[in-house]
Design a protein around this motif. Structure first.
Motif, mmCIF file in Angstrom:
data_model
loop_
_atom_site.group_PDB
_atom_site.id
_atom_site.type_symbol
_atom_site.label_atom_id
_atom_site.label_comp_id
_atom_site.label_asym_id
_atom_site.label_seq_id
_atom_site.Cartn_x
_atom_site.Cartn_y
_atom_site.Cartn_z
ATOM 1 N N VAL A 111 1.005 -1.299 -0.118
ATOM 2 C CA VAL A 111 -0.130 0.029 0.138
ATOM 3 C C VAL A 111 0.974 1.255 0.064
ATOM 4 O O VAL A 111 1.862 1.428 0.631
ATOM 5 N N TRP A 112 0.658 2.137 -0.812
ATOM 6 C CA TRP A 112 1.171 3.348 -1.078
ATOM 7 C C TRP A 112 0.297 4.515 -0.219
ATOM 8 O O TRP A 112 -0.678 4.464 -0.874
ATOM 9 N N VAL A 113 0.812 5.508 0.320
ATOM 10 C CA VAL A 113 -0.060 6.789 0.582
ATOM 11 C C VAL A 113 1.119 7.762 0.427
ATOM 12 O O VAL A 113 2.207 7.794 1.058
ATOM 13 N N ALA A 114 0.609 8.585 -0.381
ATOM 14 C CA ALA A 114 1.600 9.952 -0.894
ATOM 15 C C ALA A 114 0.815 11.085 -0.339
ATOM 16 O O ALA A 114 -0.415 11.205 -0.504
ATOM 17 N N ILE A 115 1.630 11.979 0.376
ATOM 18 C CA ILE A 115 0.901 13.161 1.151
ATOM 19 C C ILE A 115 1.730 14.395 0.436
ATOM 20 O O ILE A 115 3.169 14.302 0.060
ATOM 21 N N ALA A 116 1.263 15.509 0.055
ATOM 22 C CA ALA A 116 1.748 16.559 -0.499
ATOM 23 C C ALA A 116 2.923 17.046 0.365
ATOM 24 O O ALA A 116 2.949 16.969 1.596
ATOM 25 N N ASP A 117 4.025 17.377 -0.508
ATOM 26 C CA ASP A 117 5.318 17.842 0.340
ATOM 27 C C ASP A 117 5.165 19.381 0.521
ATOM 28 O O ASP A 117 5.840 20.181 -0.024
ATOM 29 N N VAL A 118 4.470 19.796 1.546
ATOM 30 C CA VAL A 118 4.343 21.164 2.018
ATOM 31 C C VAL A 118 5.667 21.894 2.456
ATOM 32 O O VAL A 118 5.837 22.702 2.484
ATOM 33 N N ALA A 119 6.534 20.850 3.162
ATOM 34 C CA ALA A 119 7.744 21.295 3.853
ATOM 35 C C ALA A 119 8.785 21.957 2.680
ATOM 36 O O ALA A 119 9.380 22.814 2.930
ATOM 37 N N HIS A 120 8.592 21.534 1.426
ATOM 38 C CA HIS A 120 9.369 21.911 0.403
ATOM 39 C C HIS A 120 9.178 23.391 0.138
ATOM 40 O O HIS A 120 10.048 24.505 -0.390
ATOM 41 N N TYR A 121 7.759 23.927 0.403
ATOM 42 C CA TYR A 121 7.434 25.381 0.280
ATOM 43 C C TYR A 121 7.239 26.320 1.474
ATOM 44 O O TYR A 121 7.532 27.424 1.482
ATOM 45 N N VAL A 122 7.243 25.555 2.697
ATOM 46 C CA VAL A 122 7.107 26.194 3.769
ATOM 47 C C VAL A 122 8.085 26.048 4.780
ATOM 48 O O VAL A 122 8.219 25.059 5.318
ATOM 49 N N ARG A 123 9.183 26.979 4.444
ATOM 50 C CA ARG A 123 10.709 26.610 5.033
ATOM 51 C C ARG A 123 10.534 27.180 6.611
ATOM 52 O O ARG A 123 10.021 28.156 6.862
ATOM 53 N N PRO A 124 11.356 26.464 7.458
ATOM 54 C CA PRO A 124 11.729 27.148 8.986
ATOM 55 C C PRO A 124 12.161 28.628 8.719
ATOM 56 O O PRO A 124 12.955 28.940 7.882
ATOM 57 N N GLY A 125 11.617 29.434 9.475
ATOM 58 C CA GLY A 125 11.864 30.625 9.702
ATOM 59 C C GLY A 125 11.302 32.149 8.255
ATOM 60 O O GLY A 125 11.556 32.838 8.544
ATOM 61 N N SER A 126 10.547 31.157 7.694
ATOM 62 C CA SER A 126 9.852 32.071 6.620
ATOM 63 C C SER A 126 8.619 32.591 7.284
ATOM 64 O O SER A 126 8.012 32.118 8.345
ATOM 65 N N ALA A 127 8.131 33.680 6.213
ATOM 66 C CA ALA A 127 6.728 34.228 6.607
ATOM 67 C C ALA A 127 5.480 33.116 6.721
ATOM 68 O O ALA A 127 4.858 33.327 7.568
ATOM 69 N N LEU A 128 5.833 32.563 5.827
ATOM 70 C CA LEU A 128 4.717 31.628 5.611
ATOM 71 C C LEU A 128 4.628 30.577 6.834
ATOM 72 O O LEU A 128 3.597 30.095 7.307
ATOM 73 N N ASP A 129 6.210 30.216 7.262
ATOM 74 C CA ASP A 129 6.125 29.213 8.456
ATOM 75 C C ASP A 129 5.609 29.837 9.610
ATOM 76 O O ASP A 129 4.681 29.089 10.407
ATOM 77 N N ALA A 130 5.850 31.125 9.879
ATOM 78 C CA ALA A 130 5.406 31.871 11.130
ATOM 79 C C ALA A 130 3.798 31.938 11.270
ATOM 80 O O ALA A 130 3.195 31.640 12.199
ATOM 81 N N GLU A 131 3.215 32.314 9.971
ATOM 82 C CA GLU A 131 1.935 32.451 9.788
ATOM 83 C C GLU A 131 1.331 31.036 10.244
ATOM 84 O O GLU A 131 0.098 30.928 10.710
ATOM 85 N N ALA A 132 1.908 29.949 9.382
ATOM 86 C CA ALA A 132 1.133 28.595 9.547
ATOM 87 C C ALA A 132 1.208 28.291 11.218
ATOM 88 O O ALA A 132 0.167 27.549 11.698
ATOM 89 N N ARG A 133 2.390 28.454 11.700
ATOM 90 C CA ARG A 133 2.507 28.074 13.284
ATOM 91 C C ARG A 133 1.447 28.814 13.864
ATOM 92 O O ARG A 133 0.725 28.381 14.855
ATOM 93 N N THR A 134 1.287 30.291 13.444
ATOM 94 C CA THR A 134 0.323 30.733 14.414
ATOM 95 C C THR A 134 -1.052 30.476 14.342
ATOM 96 O O THR A 134 -1.746 30.318 15.362
ATOM 97 N N ARG A 135 -1.648 30.039 13.135
ATOM 98 C CA ARG A 135 -2.862 29.509 12.837
ATOM 99 C C ARG A 135 -2.997 28.142 13.403
ATOM 100 O O ARG A 135 -4.055 27.685 13.767
ATOM 101 N N GLY A 136 -1.835 27.389 13.473
ATOM 102 C CA GLY A 136 -2.017 26.051 13.988
ATOM 103 C C GLY A 136 -2.751 25.004 13.148
ATOM 104 O O GLY A 136 -2.282 23.832 13.073
ATOM 105 N N ASN A 137 -3.668 25.294 12.466
ATOM 106 C CA ASN A 137 -4.743 24.426 11.722
ATOM 107 C C ASN A 137 -5.536 24.937 10.832
ATOM 108 O O ASN A 137 -5.823 26.183 11.252
ATOM 109 N N SER A 138 -6.022 24.533 9.938
ATOM 110 C CA SER A 138 -7.283 25.184 9.221
ATOM 111 C C SER A 138 -8.696 24.802 10.176
ATOM 112 O O SER A 138 -8.647 23.958 11.000
ATOM 113 N N THR A 139 -9.599 25.671 9.851
ATOM 114 C CA THR A 139 -10.795 25.692 10.403
ATOM 115 C C THR A 139 -11.904 25.602 9.553
ATOM 116 O O THR A 139 -11.949 26.374 8.498
#
Length: 775
Positions: A288-316
């Protein structure tokens, strides 16, 4: 002393000198000095009061003209390719003037929605009245305000609905957008300081009645402090992202992976594929293969995207909208596994034997291409023998091998016995205008369980791999219930005629036996809810305490990095542990792992509360047209001030006030979770079947008020029971003794014991409103 100018002279000067309109400039131009300035000020105020001038900060201008420097929003190109702009500072009474944007060769390219500071030149033609030249591009996301508009003599004020708001906002007369008194409005900040020292706002959208459906989720978003606007730098980062290529990745495009999601899904973050294992040592096994979108490639540590994603924590998630963790450029595009499009992924290849036990796994960073995006319903129809044109060609090669692998894992699941609660999910269906069309309970299909089982298995693999490699990670922890909660559940089960064994190490199989024994009975829902209430709340932690509900020793969230920050941390851990690149777990990620765990556990609870409140308000709006109707339900909560009834049809909870039960005094027994009439001796307790009448539904609060008509099929006569004749006084302490003699299911019997909800609505019904399974 120079003579004071006339009003006509003042207006002519301001028109001819639009950049020199402060009181100081005007006084200097006409040679007004000393005490004469007071008279000049009076003349200007008279012009302002008469509507001939408008004061903006310390400057005056003709309200029927745009200021020479204005804030503009670029509109979509017209059929000739010309760009027009909408002025945000128009305060005249007539239609707003048309402004054409005239770019220079050196100007950056502008598009629809861009905000600019422009220099205007009057050029009154049939097509437009002003030409605009770019001074500079300004921010795309001004501060937004949601509140109730209160009209005043000049403009009005907005009272924000935010709980923490400590001040109102002034709305100038020309910036009301036609809002009416008492309407819910959305506005944006115009200036930090305006009339009477209040900040100034301009209304951008009228949302109408605060209790209207369109306003429901917006109110919850603002009340719970859920960030719903991305900062400009975050949008800019996302917009500049390019699709990942094959460099440094395995080519998985030949794997016929498919996505299976709800029919209305906008993003697809997981894909699956299964085939028989060709290894002769694993006869009857599966890969069985399970493939998940590689979000880490785009949302890098220390970036503005990363800071905002951490602030939100999750989608609502709300019935009418989603507040995403990541901008749409990522969540709906680059990180969404769209059909036929190459997408970066992190995949896990799992080998399971014929009994569904996992015998090995490996992780891969690759590039995949989904062969199909399917819905749960069409997959289920195909597996049931009625494939549509899209599923037909995939049935034998892809869908049936997935089903066979699922059946194997289901056998292993039966042996493991995770907690098997029967809590149907509600689905609120809305019309195009946001009105509630219907409230239905979702059907759980085999296609749902198939994807859920594979996702659980992939999460187990992630936790095991990172633990084995001694990599820091965030575990999904669900600790076993406390002894006190188990004792309360045991008493509830005993009072309901069921047994929960005592004096042994608690396992989920013991709880499943209780749930199985009550299945099909009138008390099934009560036992399910009492079992759920006995559980501790799952959370994130850098330390592994196991997952009691799933009966798993190691579990980490890996499968939804688009909507959960915890999964992004796990992805970075896998990248670092495998040496796949520099976008893995950073030293800063590791240093603040405990803080991140606490923060995202809290944001998850925040989202659940907002979703629950929104559901309450939608249900109240839906039922508001049925005030006076009768409904069947179950008593789901007892409090000193009344009882809460869960309605069968919608799953909504309403309050029967204690005062509506008659003139007699009702004794509240917190331990037994019961009410007993001092005159009639009637015992009201959890789990009893009732008929109620809806007396009030308040959409703005989500509150429902009910009138009790029948208990266990007997008509309620306030203050006396139907079969007794003369009221009988009873001591409150005899309630449980009376209940025990009557036995469960008989009129007046106290079915469950201690283990029901506490004496507040927030605790008694919060967990009942399960809109989504959260593992």
């Amino acid at each position: 002393m120079a003579e004071l100018p006339t009003k006509t002279q003042l207006l002519d000067w301001i028109t001819d000198h639009p950049t020199q309109t402060s009181k100081r400039d005007i006084a200097k131009a006409f040679g007004v000095k000393g005490a004469a300035r007071i008279e000049l000020k009076r003349l200007l105020k008279e012009l302002e009061a008469g509507g001939q001038l408008q004061k903006a900060r310390r400057h005056y201008r003709d309200p029927d003209k745009l200021p020479p420097v204005s804030v503009l929003v670029i509109l979509a190109p017209d059929s000739d390719g010309d760009l027009y702009a909408k002025p945000l500072e128009w305060h005249g009474e007539g239609p707003e003037p048309r402004v054409i944007y005239v770019p220079r060769e050196s100007d950056p390219a502008l598009g629809e929605g861009d905000r600019i500071l422009g220099r205007l030149t009057e050029n009154r033609t049939d097509d437009y009245q002003y030409e605009a030249r770019l001074i500079r591009r300004i921010g795309h996301n001004p501060r937004k305000i949601l509140g109730i508009y209160r009209k005043r003599t000049e403009g009005g004020r907005i009272t924000p609905i935010d709980k923490g708001a400590d001040r109102e906002w002034h709305v100038p007369a020309g910036a009301t957008h036609g809002a009416r008194d008492g309407e819910l409005v959305e506005a944006e900040q115009a200036s930090p300081r305006g009339k009477l020292g209040l900040p100034t706002a301009r209304i951008t959208e009228r949302l109408g009645d605060p209790s209207a459906p369109k306003a429901v989720s917006l109110i919850a978003i603002h009340q719970h402090g859920i960030p719903d606007d991305f900062p400009d730098r975050v949008i800019d980062e996302a917009d500049h992202m390019k699709p990942a290529g094959l460099s440094g990745r395995e080519d998985l495009c030949a794997l016929p992976l498919i996505t299976i999601d709800p029919s209305d899904a906008r993003d697809h973050d997981d894909a699956v594929f299964a085939e028989p294992d060709e290894d002769p040592k694993n006869v009857g096994g599966h890969v069985v293969w399970v493939a998940i979108a590689d979000v880490a490639h785009y949302v890098r540590p220390g970036s503005a995207l990363d800071a905002e994603a951490r602030t939100r924590g999750n989608s609502t998630y709300f019935p009418d909208r989603v507040v995403p963790m990541l901008p749409d450029r990522l969540s709906g595009d680059l990180c969404s596994l769209h059909e036929g499009v190459p997408r970066a992924c992190i995949a896990v290849r799992m080998r399971i034997n014929a009994d569904g036990q996992k015998i090995g796994h490996s992780f891969h960073r690759g590039l995949m291409r989904s062969v199909a995006s399917l819905s749960y319903e069409e997959v289920q129809q195909a597996l049931d023998g009625a494939p549509n044109d899209k599923c037909g060609p995939l049935l034998e090669t892809i869908l049936k091998p997935l089903q066979a692998a699922y059946h194997a894992t289901a056998r292993a699941r039966d042996l493991r016995q995770p907690l098997d609660l029967d809590l149907p999910e509600r689905r609120i269906e809305l019309s195009e205008t946001g009105e509630v069309k219907s409230v239905k309970f979702k059907e759980r299909l085999e296609a749902h369980r198939l994807i859920e089982e594979f996702m659980v298995l992939a999460n187990v693999c992630a936790g095991e791999t990172l633990t084995h490699k001694r990599s820091p990670l965030l575990f999904r922890v669900h600790e076993e219930p406390t002894p006190e909660k188990m004792e309360a559940l045991r008493e509830t089960a005993q009072a309901s005629g069921f047994t929960l064994a005592k004096g042994q190490v608690l396992h989920t199989r013991h709880l499943n036996k209780l749930l199985h024994d009550s299945a099909g009975s009138e008390l099934s829902e009560l036992i399910n809810m009492a079992t759920l209430r006995s559980m501790t709340q799952a959370y994130y932690s850098p330390e592994n305490f196991g997952h009691f509900g799933l009966a798993l020793k190691t579990y980490a969230h890996f499968t939804s990095p688009i909507r959960r920050y915890s999964d992004l941390i796990v992805h970075r851990g896998l990248i670092a542990a495998h040496g796949w690149g520099k976008d893995g777990l950073s030293p800063d990620d590791i240093d603040r792992l405990h803080q991140t765990a606490e923060h995202i556990s809290e944001t998850e609870r925040r989202s659940m509360a907002a979703e629950r409140d929104t559901t309450d308000r939608y249900l109240a709006a839906y039922l508001s047209e049925r005030v006076g109707n009768e409904f069947g339900g179950t008593i789901a909560g007892i409090a000193r001030f009344g009882l809460f009834v869960n309605l069968d049809e919608t799953g909504a909870d309403g309050l029967v006030p204690i005062r509506s039960l008659g003139n007699e005094f009702f004794h509240y027994d917190r331990e037994a979770q019961s009410l007993m009439g001092s005159d009639s001796g009637r015992v009201i307790t959890l789990g009893q079947r009732v008929t109620v009448r809806l007396t009030e539904a308040v959409p703005v609060t989500g509150g429902l008020m009910l009138e009790l008509l029948e208990i266990e099929g007997e008509q309620v006569a306030p203050g006396r029971t139907p079969d007794r004749g003369r009221p009988v006084r009873r001591a409150p302490g005899k309630a449980r003794a009376k209940s025990a003699k009557l036995g469960p299911g008989k009129p007046g019997a106290a079915k469950p014991g201690r283990g029901g909800p506490k004496s507040s609505r927030s605790k008694s019904t919060a967990r009942r409103k399960v809109t989504r399974k959260r593992r």
